[in-house]
Design a protein around this motif. Sequence first.
Motif, PDB file in Angstrom:
ATOM      1  N   VAL A  92       3.327 -64.882 -46.800  1.00 26.88           N
ATOM      2  CA  VAL A  92       3.597 -63.671 -47.564  1.00 26.88           C
ATOM      3  C   VAL A  92       3.550 -62.486 -46.608  1.00 26.88           C
ATOM      4  O   VAL A  92       2.590 -62.341 -45.845  1.00 26.88           O
ATOM      5  CB  VAL A  92       2.567 -63.475 -48.689  1.00 26.88           C
ATOM      6  N   ALA A  93       4.572 -61.662 -46.643  1.00 22.41           N
ATOM      7  CA  ALA A  93       4.632 -60.493 -45.762  1.00 22.41           C
ATOM      8  C   ALA A  93       4.158 -59.256 -46.508  1.00 22.41           C
ATOM      9  O   ALA A  93       4.609 -58.986 -47.623  1.00 22.41           O
ATOM     10  CB  ALA A  93       6.047 -60.282 -45.243  1.00 22.41           C
ATOM     11  N   ARG A  94       3.234 -58.532 -45.902  1.00 23.75           N
ATOM     12  CA  ARG A  94       2.840 -57.205 -46.382  1.00 23.75           C
ATOM     13  C   ARG A  94       3.257 -56.213 -45.311  1.00 23.75           C
ATOM     14  O   ARG A  94       2.906 -56.379 -44.138  1.00 23.75           O
ATOM     15  CB  ARG A  94       1.330 -57.119 -46.629  1.00 23.75           C
ATOM     16  N   GLU A  95       3.976 -55.181 -45.728  1.00 18.69           N
ATOM     17  CA  GLU A  95       4.493 -54.226 -44.769  1.00 18.69           C
ATOM     18  C   GLU A  95       3.975 -52.825 -45.067  1.00 18.69           C
ATOM     19  O   GLU A  95       3.526 -52.521 -46.188  1.00 18.69           O
ATOM     20  CB  GLU A  95       6.021 -54.266 -44.760  1.00 18.69           C
ATOM     21  N   PHE A  96       4.055 -51.972 -44.039  1.00 19.80           N
ATOM     22  CA  PHE A  96       3.505 -50.621 -44.135  1.00 19.80           C
ATOM     23  C   PHE A  96       4.439 -49.617 -43.476  1.00 19.80           C
ATOM     24  O   PHE A  96       5.126 -49.944 -42.505  1.00 19.80           O
ATOM     25  CB  PHE A  96       2.162 -50.522 -43.395  1.00 19.80           C
ATOM     26  N   ALA A  97       4.402 -48.400 -43.989  1.00 16.11           N
ATOM     27  CA  ALA A  97       5.013 -47.254 -43.329  1.00 16.11           C
ATOM     28  C   ALA A  97       3.957 -46.164 -43.229  1.00 16.11           C
ATOM     29  O   ALA A  97       3.196 -45.942 -44.178  1.00 16.11           O
ATOM     30  CB  ALA A  97       6.223 -46.744 -44.110  1.00 16.11           C
ATOM     31  N   ILE A  98       3.879 -45.518 -42.057  1.00 14.32           N
ATOM     32  CA  ILE A  98       2.923 -44.432 -41.830  1.00 14.32           C
ATOM     33  C   ILE A  98       3.705 -43.138 -41.691  1.00 14.32           C
ATOM     34  O   ILE A  98       4.623 -43.049 -40.864  1.00 14.32           O
ATOM     35  CB  ILE A  98       2.071 -44.694 -40.571  1.00 14.32           C
ATOM     36  N   LEU A  99       3.367 -42.137 -42.503  1.00 12.76           N
ATOM     37  CA  LEU A  99       4.059 -40.853 -42.497  1.00 12.76           C
ATOM     38  C   LEU A  99       3.085 -39.747 -42.118  1.00 12.76           C
ATOM     39  O   LEU A  99       1.903 -39.781 -42.505  1.00 12.76           O
ATOM     40  CB  LEU A  99       4.658 -40.541 -43.868  1.00 12.76           C
ATOM     41  N   ASN A 100       3.584 -38.755 -41.359  1.00 16.96           N
ATOM     42  CA  ASN A 100       2.734 -37.615 -41.018  1.00 16.96           C
ATOM     43  C   ASN A 100       2.744 -36.607 -42.161  1.00 16.96           C
ATOM     44  O   ASN A 100       3.382 -36.819 -43.207  1.00 16.96           O
ATOM     45  CB  ASN A 100       3.159 -36.982 -39.689  1.00 16.96           C
ATOM     46  N   GLY A 151      -7.806 -33.600 -37.898  1.00 13.51           N
ATOM     47  CA  GLY A 151      -7.539 -32.549 -38.863  1.00 13.51           C
ATOM     48  C   GLY A 151      -6.233 -32.681 -39.611  1.00 13.51           C
ATOM     49  O   GLY A 151      -6.011 -31.980 -40.604  1.00 13.51           O
ATOM     50  N   GLU A 152      -5.348 -33.560 -39.144  1.00 14.68           N
ATOM     51  CA  GLU A 152      -4.072 -33.745 -39.826  1.00 14.68           C
ATOM     52  C   GLU A 152      -4.222 -34.730 -40.988  1.00 14.68           C
ATOM     53  O   GLU A 152      -5.248 -35.412 -41.127  1.00 14.68           O
ATOM     54  CB  GLU A 152      -3.013 -34.238 -38.840  1.00 14.68           C
ATOM     55  N   ASN A 153      -3.186 -34.793 -41.809  1.00 15.15           N
ATOM     56  CA  ASN A 153      -3.154 -35.715 -42.937  1.00 15.15           C
ATOM     57  C   ASN A 153      -2.034 -36.729 -42.723  1.00 15.15           C
ATOM     58  O   ASN A 153      -0.992 -36.391 -42.145  1.00 15.15           O
ATOM     59  CB  ASN A 153      -2.916 -34.968 -44.248  1.00 15.15           C
ATOM     60  N   ILE A 154      -2.239 -37.933 -43.190  1.00 17.40           N
ATOM     61  CA  ILE A 154      -1.190 -38.946 -43.135  1.00 17.40           C
ATOM     62  C   ILE A 154      -1.094 -39.652 -44.476  1.00 17.40           C
ATOM     63  O   ILE A 154      -2.020 -39.610 -45.297  1.00 17.40           O
ATOM     64  CB  ILE A 154      -1.418 -39.994 -42.024  1.00 17.40           C
ATOM     65  N   MET A 161       4.363 -47.501 -33.243  1.00 18.72           N
ATOM     66  CA  MET A 161       4.026 -46.104 -33.501  1.00 18.72           C
ATOM     67  C   MET A 161       4.853 -45.182 -32.609  1.00 18.72           C
ATOM     68  O   MET A 161       4.973 -45.406 -31.402  1.00 18.72           O
ATOM     69  CB  MET A 161       2.540 -45.862 -33.244  1.00 18.72           C
ATOM     70  N   LYS A 162       5.401 -44.121 -33.222  1.00 16.72           N
ATOM     71  CA  LYS A 162       6.111 -43.094 -32.453  1.00 16.72           C
ATOM     72  C   LYS A 162       5.129 -42.057 -31.923  1.00 16.72           C
ATOM     73  O   LYS A 162       5.167 -41.681 -30.749  1.00 16.72           O
ATOM     74  CB  LYS A 162       7.162 -42.416 -33.336  1.00 16.72           C
ATOM     75  N   THR A 163       4.274 -41.565 -32.795  1.00 16.15           N
ATOM     76  CA  THR A 163       3.255 -40.581 -32.419  1.00 16.15           C
ATOM     77  C   THR A 163       1.954 -40.908 -33.139  1.00 16.15           C
ATOM     78  O   THR A 163       1.966 -41.584 -34.178  1.00 16.15           O
ATOM     79  CB  THR A 163       3.685 -39.143 -32.795  1.00 16.15           C
ATOM     80  N   TRP A 164       0.858 -40.417 -32.586  1.00 13.06           N
ATOM     81  CA  TRP A 164      -0.459 -40.643 -33.167  1.00 13.06           C
ATOM     82  C   TRP A 164      -1.004 -39.324 -33.721  1.00 13.06           C
ATOM     83  O   TRP A 164      -1.049 -38.333 -32.995  1.00 13.06           O
ATOM     84  CB  TRP A 164      -1.410 -41.221 -32.122  1.00 13.06           C
ATOM     85  N   PRO A 165      -1.410 -39.297 -34.993  1.00 10.94           N
ATOM     86  CA  PRO A 165      -1.886 -38.059 -35.614  1.00 10.94           C
ATOM     87  C   PRO A 165      -3.129 -37.507 -34.914  1.00 10.94           C
ATOM     88  O   PRO A 165      -3.953 -38.252 -34.370  1.00 10.94           O
ATOM     89  CB  PRO A 165      -2.216 -38.482 -37.045  1.00 10.94           C
ATOM     90  N   ARG A 166      -3.263 -36.191 -34.968  1.00  8.90           N
ATOM     91  CA  ARG A 166      -4.404 -35.503 -34.373  1.00  8.90           C
ATOM     92  C   ARG A 166      -5.523 -35.304 -35.389  1.00  8.90           C
ATOM     93  O   ARG A 166      -5.311 -35.406 -36.598  1.00  8.90           O
ATOM     94  CB  ARG A 166      -3.976 -34.145 -33.821  1.00  8.90           C
ATOM     95  N   GLU A 197      -1.424 -44.409 -50.235  1.00  3.51           N
ATOM     96  CA  GLU A 197      -2.757 -43.845 -50.013  1.00  3.51           C
ATOM     97  C   GLU A 197      -2.632 -42.707 -49.004  1.00  3.51           C
ATOM     98  O   GLU A 197      -1.897 -42.816 -48.023  1.00  3.51           O
ATOM     99  CB  GLU A 197      -3.732 -44.900 -49.479  1.00  3.51           C
ATOM    100  N   ASN A 198      -3.347 -41.612 -49.265  1.00  5.68           N
ATOM    101  CA  ASN A 198      -3.357 -40.458 -48.373  1.00  5.68           C
ATOM    102  C   ASN A 198      -4.702 -40.352 -47.675  1.00  5.68           C
ATOM    103  O   ASN A 198      -5.752 -40.554 -48.300  1.00  5.68           O
ATOM    104  CB  ASN A 198      -3.060 -39.182 -49.159  1.00  5.68           C
ATOM    105  N   PHE A 199      -4.679 -40.027 -46.384  1.00  6.77           N
ATOM    106  CA  PHE A 199      -5.906 -39.946 -45.591  1.00  6.77           C
ATOM    107  C   PHE A 199      -5.929 -38.660 -44.773  1.00  6.77           C
ATOM    108  O   PHE A 199      -4.892 -38.211 -44.266  1.00  6.77           O
ATOM    109  CB  PHE A 199      -6.019 -41.138 -44.642  1.00  6.77           C
ATOM    110  N   HIS A 200      -7.118 -38.094 -44.653  1.00  5.75           N
ATOM    111  CA  HIS A 200      -7.353 -36.957 -43.766  1.00  5.75           C
ATOM    112  C   HIS A 200      -7.992 -37.495 -42.492  1.00  5.75           C
ATOM    113  O   HIS A 200      -8.936 -38.292 -42.553  1.00  5.75           O
ATOM    114  CB  HIS A 200      -8.285 -35.946 -44.442  1.00  5.75           C
ATOM    115  N   ILE A 201      -7.476 -37.101 -41.338  1.00  8.79           N
ATOM    116  CA  ILE A 201      -7.982 -37.618 -40.069  1.00  8.79           C
ATOM    117  C   ILE A 201      -9.244 -36.846 -39.699  1.00  8.79           C
ATOM    118  O   ILE A 201      -9.197 -35.735 -39.179  1.00  8.79           O
ATOM    119  CB  ILE A 201      -6.920 -37.509 -38.953  1.00  8.79           C
TER     120      ILE A 201
END
Length: 257
Positions: free
Chosen positions: A93-101, A76-79, A69-74, A11-15
């Motif tokens: 049951v394990a559900r896992e996530f990766a967050i990309l800038n 106007g950015e997209n993740i 978390m390494k960094t937090w998006p600003r 899923e893609n999100f705009h901040i």
Amino acid sequence: MTNISNSPWVENFHITSLLVNPLGRLGLYGLLNLLQETAWIHAEKMGFGLLDMEKQGLFWVLTRQSLQMKTWPRFGENIQIQTWLRAPEGAFVAREFAILNQSGEEIGLCSTSWLALDRQSKKILPADNLRPWDQIAHARSTGINPEKIPVTGTYEKIAKYRVRNSDLDINQHVNNTKYAQWILDAIPYDLHKSLKLNTYSVNFLAETHLGDEVEVHRNCSSPDVQLASHGASAYKGLRVGDEKVLFTAVLGWEKRK
């Protein structure tokens, strides 16, 4: 079940302004809601969603969550958020996530632990029999293991809340993201300006309902966040009516540069 796949769901999100904190970045509460939304959409596509589980007389319970978390998006950015399921270990049951800038760099990882319960008996069901895990489980592991957070040492009360209508989710329980918001609201704003959150771990121990009064307590042995360069602060939520511990949490932080 509309789809069976072991590929990560994306899923893609705009901040937007609705997601950022006063510092102009996506904060913990906003991110937890995006993770929840991503998991919800994926579960629906996989036949794990609310209505599918209701038809089977079942429901999911989130028991533990750990985020790094390494960094937090600003603003106007997209993740991009990727999520996948891992083969169950026992009943969990394990559900896992990766967050990309927006450059495709991995800036965060999260792991969550779930149980399937019978709606009538509230009995925990063996996860092995729920789905064909060899077809839908993904091999990748974030390497994060949400562990039990003990309630030890001396605590001090730092805030008190009454559960309101807006705190409830579709199951009429307090939404899991609200516990993080209560902790964040209990931390003085000056500390939010001087500290950068790196990790968040939480154990959900009991349901919370409309009208409950909940106290947030901070472990007194946690380091003085005003003086230390980094550290971790431990918290617990206590229901006033019966003094039951509802959740435990640990926030890891460092001084902003």
